[in-house]
Write an enzyme that holds these catalytic residues in place. Structure first.
Site, PDB file in Angstrom:
ATOM      1  N   ARG A 188      -2.761  24.468   1.024  1.00  0.00           N
ATOM      2  CA  ARG A 188      -2.187  23.132   1.066  1.00  0.00           C
ATOM      3  C   ARG A 188      -2.609  22.506   2.402  1.00  0.00           C
ATOM      4  O   ARG A 188      -2.040  22.803   3.453  1.00  0.00           O
ATOM      5  CB  ARG A 188      -0.656  23.219   0.945  1.00  0.00           C
ATOM      6  CG  ARG A 188       0.078  21.975   0.440  1.00  0.00           C
ATOM      7  CD  ARG A 188      -0.036  20.817   1.308  1.00  0.00           C
ATOM      8  NE  ARG A 188       0.537  19.580   0.754  1.00  0.00           N
ATOM      9  CZ  ARG A 188      -0.167  18.465   0.654  1.00  0.00           C
ATOM     10  NH1 ARG A 188      -1.453  18.434   0.954  1.00  0.00           N
ATOM     11  NH2 ARG A 188       0.426  17.355   0.256  1.00  0.00           N
TER      12      ARG A 188
ATOM     13  N   CYS B   4       5.228  26.256  -1.057  1.00  0.00           N
ATOM     14  CA  CYS B   4       5.238  24.833  -0.750  1.00  0.00           C
ATOM     15  C   CYS B   4       6.458  24.190  -1.420  1.00  0.00           C
ATOM     16  O   CYS B   4       6.838  24.575  -2.524  1.00  0.00           O
ATOM     17  CB  CYS B   4       3.956  24.176  -1.258  1.00  0.00           C
ATOM     18  SG  CYS B   4       3.843  22.443  -0.788  1.00  0.00           S
TER      19      CYS B   4
ATOM     20  N   TYR C  32       9.040  15.892   2.693  1.00  0.00           N
ATOM     21  CA  TYR C  32       9.687  17.205   2.632  1.00  0.00           C
ATOM     22  C   TYR C  32      11.194  17.112   2.857  1.00  0.00           C
ATOM     23  O   TYR C  32      11.771  17.818   3.684  1.00  0.00           O
ATOM     24  CB  TYR C  32       9.023  18.188   3.617  1.00  0.00           C
ATOM     25  CG  TYR C  32       7.571  18.406   3.273  1.00  0.00           C
ATOM     26  CD1 TYR C  32       7.212  18.994   2.066  1.00  0.00           C
ATOM     27  CD2 TYR C  32       6.557  17.985   4.120  1.00  0.00           C
ATOM     28  CE1 TYR C  32       5.885  19.167   1.713  1.00  0.00           C
ATOM     29  CE2 TYR C  32       5.218  18.151   3.781  1.00  0.00           C
ATOM     30  CZ  TYR C  32       4.899  18.736   2.576  1.00  0.00           C
ATOM     31  OH  TYR C  32       3.583  18.896   2.230  1.00  0.00           O
TER      32      TYR C  32
ATOM     33  N   HIS D 250       0.820  -1.218   0.000  1.00  0.00           N
ATOM     34  CA  HIS D 250       0.000   0.000   0.000  1.00  0.00           C
ATOM     35  C   HIS D 250       0.855   1.270   0.000  1.00  0.00           C
ATOM     36  O   HIS D 250       1.661   1.478   0.903  1.00  0.00           O
ATOM     37  CB  HIS D 250      -0.918  -0.014   1.230  1.00  0.00           C
ATOM     38  CG  HIS D 250      -1.782   1.193   1.329  1.00  0.00           C
ATOM     39  ND1 HIS D 250      -1.912   1.930   2.486  1.00  0.00           N
ATOM     40  CD2 HIS D 250      -2.545   1.812   0.396  1.00  0.00           C
ATOM     41  CE1 HIS D 250      -2.738   2.931   2.263  1.00  0.00           C
ATOM     42  NE2 HIS D 250      -3.131   2.890   1.007  1.00  0.00           N
TER      43      HIS D 250
ATOM     44  N   HIS E  11      -8.006   8.141  -3.279  1.00  0.00           N
ATOM     45  CA  HIS E  11      -8.495   6.833  -3.723  1.00  0.00           C
ATOM     46  C   HIS E  11      -9.609   6.917  -4.768  1.00  0.00           C
ATOM     47  O   HIS E  11      -9.982   5.902  -5.337  1.00  0.00           O
ATOM     48  CB  HIS E  11      -8.972   6.020  -2.518  1.00  0.00           C
ATOM     49  CG  HIS E  11      -7.874   5.751  -1.537  1.00  0.00           C
ATOM     50  ND1 HIS E  11      -7.636   6.565  -0.460  1.00  0.00           N
ATOM     51  CD2 HIS E  11      -6.924   4.788  -1.498  1.00  0.00           C
ATOM     52  CE1 HIS E  11      -6.601   6.102   0.208  1.00  0.00           C
ATOM     53  NE2 HIS E  11      -6.137   5.032  -0.392  1.00  0.00           N
TER      54      HIS E  11
HETATM   55  C1  HEM Z   1      -2.426   6.043  -1.263  1.00  0.00           C
HETATM   56  C2  HEM Z   1      -4.739   1.981  -2.541  1.00  0.00           C
HETATM   57  C3  HEM Z   1      -6.727   1.709   1.899  1.00  0.00           C
HETATM   58  C4  HEM Z   1      -4.562   5.887   3.115  1.00  0.00           C
HETATM   59  C5  HEM Z   1      -2.907   4.975  -1.983  1.00  0.00           C
HETATM   60  C6  HEM Z   1      -2.579   4.705  -3.368  1.00  0.00           C
HETATM   61  C7  HEM Z   1      -3.201   3.567  -3.722  1.00  0.00           C
HETATM   62  C8  HEM Z   1      -3.951   3.114  -2.573  1.00  0.00           C
HETATM   63  C9  HEM Z   1      -3.137   2.870  -5.088  1.00  0.00           C
HETATM   64  C10 HEM Z   1      -1.693   5.592  -4.250  1.00  0.00           C
HETATM   65  C11 HEM Z   1      -2.580   6.513  -5.037  1.00  0.00           C
HETATM   66  C12 HEM Z   1      -1.809   7.474  -5.935  1.00  0.00           C
HETATM   67  O1  HEM Z   1      -0.725   7.936  -5.549  1.00  0.00           O
HETATM   68  O2  HEM Z   1      -2.331   7.775  -7.034  1.00  0.00           O
HETATM   69  C13 HEM Z   1      -5.472   1.557  -1.438  1.00  0.00           C
HETATM   70  C14 HEM Z   1      -6.258   0.348  -1.404  1.00  0.00           C
HETATM   71  C15 HEM Z   1      -6.785   0.264  -0.139  1.00  0.00           C
HETATM   72  C16 HEM Z   1      -6.363   1.433   0.602  1.00  0.00           C
HETATM   73  C17 HEM Z   1      -6.422  -0.633  -2.579  1.00  0.00           C
HETATM   74  C18 HEM Z   1      -7.671  -0.789   0.436  1.00  0.00           C
HETATM   75  C19 HEM Z   1      -7.480  -2.045   0.267  1.00  0.00           C
HETATM   76  C20 HEM Z   1      -6.372   2.853   2.606  1.00  0.00           C
HETATM   77  C21 HEM Z   1      -6.858   3.230   3.898  1.00  0.00           C
HETATM   78  C22 HEM Z   1      -6.259   4.426   4.226  1.00  0.00           C
HETATM   79  C23 HEM Z   1      -5.385   4.777   3.149  1.00  0.00           C
HETATM   80  C24 HEM Z   1      -7.847   2.428   4.726  1.00  0.00           C
HETATM   81  C25 HEM Z   1      -6.382   5.315   5.434  1.00  0.00           C
HETATM   82  C26 HEM Z   1      -6.858   5.054   6.580  1.00  0.00           C
HETATM   83  C27 HEM Z   1      -3.763   6.265   2.056  1.00  0.00           C
HETATM   84  C28 HEM Z   1      -2.922   7.430   2.052  1.00  0.00           C
HETATM   85  C29 HEM Z   1      -2.322   7.486   0.788  1.00  0.00           C
HETATM   86  C30 HEM Z   1      -2.792   6.341   0.045  1.00  0.00           C
HETATM   87  C31 HEM Z   1      -2.741   8.424   3.194  1.00  0.00           C
HETATM   88  C32 HEM Z   1      -1.378   8.564   0.273  1.00  0.00           C
HETATM   89  C33 HEM Z   1       0.055   8.221   0.473  1.00  0.00           C
HETATM   90  C34 HEM Z   1       0.965   9.342  -0.053  1.00  0.00           C
HETATM   91  O3  HEM Z   1       0.501  10.393  -0.508  1.00  0.00           O
HETATM   92  O4  HEM Z   1       2.169   9.122  -0.002  1.00  0.00           O
HETATM   93  N1  HEM Z   1      -3.744   4.006  -1.533  1.00  0.00           N
HETATM   94  N2  HEM Z   1      -5.562   2.190  -0.225  1.00  0.00           N
HETATM   95  N3  HEM Z   1      -5.492   3.819   2.162  1.00  0.00           N
HETATM   96  N4  HEM Z   1      -3.647   5.622   0.837  1.00  0.00           N
HETATM   97 FE1  HEM Z   1      -4.622   3.905   0.324  1.00  0.00          FE
HETATM   98  N1  MTE Z   2      -0.446  23.009   9.088  1.00  0.00           N
HETATM   99  C1  MTE Z   2      -1.366  22.102   9.428  1.00  0.00           C
HETATM  100  N2  MTE Z   2      -1.822  22.098  10.696  1.00  0.00           N
HETATM  101  N3  MTE Z   2      -1.844  21.201   8.532  1.00  0.00           N
HETATM  102  C2  MTE Z   2      -1.372  21.181   7.236  1.00  0.00           C
HETATM  103  O1  MTE Z   2      -1.837  20.349   6.442  1.00  0.00           O
HETATM  104  N4  MTE Z   2       0.218  22.147   5.598  1.00  0.00           N
HETATM  105  C3  MTE Z   2       1.559  22.741   5.521  1.00  0.00           C
HETATM  106  C4  MTE Z   2       1.580  24.088   6.228  1.00  0.00           C
HETATM  107  N5  MTE Z   2       0.965  23.992   7.528  1.00  0.00           N
HETATM  108  C5  MTE Z   2      -0.368  22.112   6.852  1.00  0.00           C
HETATM  109  C6  MTE Z   2       0.054  23.044   7.834  1.00  0.00           C
HETATM  110  C7  MTE Z   2       2.066  22.942   4.186  1.00  0.00           C
HETATM  111  S1  MTE Z   2       2.802  21.595   3.433  1.00  0.00           S
HETATM  112  C8  MTE Z   2       2.093  24.180   3.578  1.00  0.00           C
HETATM  113  S2  MTE Z   2       2.836  24.392   2.074  1.00  0.00           S
HETATM  114  C9  MTE Z   2       1.463  25.338   4.205  1.00  0.00           C
HETATM  115  O2  MTE Z   2       0.858  25.020   5.450  1.00  0.00           O
HETATM  116  C10 MTE Z   2       0.405  25.918   3.278  1.00  0.00           C
HETATM  117  O3  MTE Z   2      -0.203  27.019   3.875  1.00  0.00           O
HETATM  118  P1  MTE Z   2      -1.489  27.680   3.197  1.00  0.00           P
HETATM  119  O4  MTE Z   2      -2.522  26.592   2.994  1.00  0.00           O
HETATM  120  O5  MTE Z   2      -1.946  28.758   4.109  1.00  0.00           O
HETATM  121  O6  MTE Z   2      -1.030  28.217   1.865  1.00  0.00           O
END
Ligand code: HEM
Ligand code: MTE
Length: 467
Positions: free
Chosen positions: A139, A186, A322, A40, A65
């Site tokens: 953001r 950002c 970051y 994941h 998602h």
């Molecule tokens: C990212 C699949 C469940 C939280 C992703 C991505 C995929 C994926 C393919 C990448 C998407 C992209 O970058 O375009 C799945 C599948 C799940 C699942 C198939 C279930 C089987 C969950 C759950 C959560 C979650 C339950 C949260 C509680 C996240 C987060 C990211 C992510 C936070 C972003 C990670 C990043 O930006 O680096 N997921 N996901 N996922 N997923 Fe899931």
């Molecule tokens: N602070 C909180 N609490 N939550 C957030 O998601 N994002 C950060 C920062 N502070 C963030 C945060 C990021 S990555 C950036 S670039 C700036 O807030 C963006 O500030 P803005 O949304 O006011 O432009």
């Protein structure tokens, strides 16, 4: 065709650990995702939150998602369906955590709706030196908390033997009010240029993940001093915690070195005003940190807690995000502990007018844009080329010069130049120079990194010349 196997919610629920295998549901479909947990992209622990139950409440929080490729991955793991009675009884009343997010300006170009991430279009970005609040880039990593200014308290953890403070907004107003113009950028600004070269993980920011405001508030050094903090000899960090949190209750967090926080000249603010108004909700109402010259990620919004620690913040966003890496590093080899967190940003500039692909007048062209550097380094020059970087002209810098070492805000710039006779198209390029004579790299490839941060190559725009 075989009819699908039918399960009850109880059965699904009993499959919530690696020993019993991990099942989840989406709508009426049941999936065994045991083999996917370790793959994941969001990490196994996040996925495990949904083990044995519906994905909807979690996917509502992580809108990433809502894409067909995510659905396709999930489809591979389908093992059956919920029984029809279950479907009826389970019309999930998923409370949408984003339902309470504020209303946004329609001009913003949305890169992700939930959490909300958006940038002003280039043609509006440099219309004003001070970015109007409604179009200031946003953001967010999480839903926007809705905080009551009357009951809001900012918790400042005191040093051992000192006193901790619990500050109301009124308490914060008692500190000397300090107002400064600061550009916030950002780390992911211009990421889309990196992803055009090779895939990166992150939101597709164009040139608009940057904006400028007048910020007013109490100086962090004054507040820390009141709690009894001093500059200590050991390396220390000021950790900030937001009041926005994920389903596990983990808050957004980040930190900056104590030396910067305690330096009155660094002008770090606990800001409660943005352009003369209370902070808008998207930008941290009622209080956020503003760290001039430093990457946006450290400007923690909806500030709840400040503490001084021997180590940097343990937050994901300080330690596992970051940071910059060599183009050779990929997701299999990356070691986040090996690189420092991004603080001051490198010199940056971009063209906001004309736009890529535009048709321009055959006589004269006006090129406009912004330029900024981190750490208070002033932009001293912007060079513009109309022929892809063969020859250069110096742009005119607008806005006033800033105090030495405290150039916290951008310079807008423009160049008016005749269009070279006979040209059918122009390759317009800009690059800035700061007062340490730092320059921008000419291409993206040598600075490409897996997270797509610190994208500051020469900005290039291709336009057609009207016949
Ligand atoms: C990212 C699949 C469940 C939280 C992703 C991505 C995929 C994926 C393919 C990448 C998407 C992209 O970058 O375009 C799945 C599948 C799940 C699942 C198939 C279930 C089987 C969950 C759950 C959560 C979650 C339950 C949260 C509680 C996240 C987060 C990211 C992510 C936070 C972003 C990670 C990043 O930006 O680096 N997921 N996901 N996922 N997923 Fe899931
Ligand atoms: N602070 C909180 N609490 N939550 C957030 O998601 N994002 C950060 C920062 N502070 C963030 C945060 C990021 S990555 C950036 S670039 C700036 O807030 C963006 O500030 P803005 O949304 O006011 O432009």
């Amino acid at each position: 065709q075989e009819s699908p196997r039918i399960y009850t919610r109880e059965e699904v629920k009993s499959h919530s650990s690696p020993e019993t295998r991990i099942w989840v549901t989406l709508g009426s479909e049941v999936f065994d995702v045991t083999e996917f947990v370790g793959l994941h992209p969001g990490g196994p622990s996040k996925l495990m939150l949904a083990a044995g139950g519906p994905l909807e409440p979690f996917w509502a929080l992580y809108g990433i998602h809502n894409q067909s490729h995510v659905r396709e991955i999930l489809a591979q793991y389908k093992i059956g369906e919920l029984s029809p009675e279950e479907k009826a009884s389970s019309t999930l009343k998923t409370s949408d955590p984003y339902a309470d997010d504020p209303i946004r300006h329609p001009a913003l170009k949305v890169n992700s709706q939930c959490p909300f991430n958006a940038e002003p279009p280039p043609e509006l970005l440099t219309e004003n030196y001070i970015t109007p609040n409604p179009i200031f880039f946003t953001r967010n990593h999480l839903p926007v908390p809705n905080l009551d200014p009357d009951t809001y308290r900012l918790h400042i953890v005191g040093p051992p033997g000192g006193q901790s403070l619990s500050l109301s907004l009124d308490d914060l107003y008692q500190f000397p009010k300090h107002e400064i113009t600061v550009t916030l950028q950002c780390a992911g600004n211009r990421r889309s240029e990196m992803s055009q070269l090779k895939e990166v993980k992150g939101l597709e920011w164009s040139t608009g993940a940057i904006s400028t405001a007048r910020w007013a508030g109490a100086r962090l050094c004054d507040v820390l001093a009141q709690a009894g903090h001093q500059l200590c000899e050991n390396e220390a960090h000021v950790c900030f915690e937001g009041l926005d949190s994920d389903p596990m209750g983990t808050a957004y967090g980040a930190s900056i070195p104590l030396t910067r926080a305690m330096d009155p000249e660094a002008e770090v603010l606990l800001a409660y005003e943005m352009n003369g108004q209370p902070l808008p909700r998207d930008h941290g109402f009622p209080v956020r940190v503003v760290v001039p010259g430093v990457v946006g990620a450290r400007h923690v919004k909806w500030l709840g807690k400040v503490s001084v620690e021997p180590e940097e913040s343990y937050s994901h966003w300080q330690r596992r995000d970051y940071k910059g890496f060599s183009p050779s590093v990929d997701w299999d080899t990356v070691d986040f502990d090996s690189a420092p967190s991004i603080q001051e940003l490198p010199v940056q500039s971009a063209i906001t007018e004309p736009k890529d692909g535009e048709m321009i007048d055959s006589r004269e062209v006006t090129v406009k844009g912004y330029a900024w550097s981190g750490g208070g380094r002033a932009v001293i020059r912007v060079d513009v080329s109309l022929d892809g970087g063969l020859t250069w002209q110096v742009a005119q810098l607008d806005g006033k010069e800033q105090r030495p070492g405290k150039a916290w805000a951008w310079r807008l710039w423009q160049l008016q130049a005749p269009v070279p006779a006979g040209e059918k198209e122009l390759n317009i390029v800009c690059k800035a120079v700061d007062d340490s004579y730092n320059v921008q790299p000419d291409t993206v490839a040598p600075i490409w990194n897996l997270r797509g941060v610190l994208s500051n190559a020469w900005h290039r725009v291709h336009v057609w010349v009207a016949p």
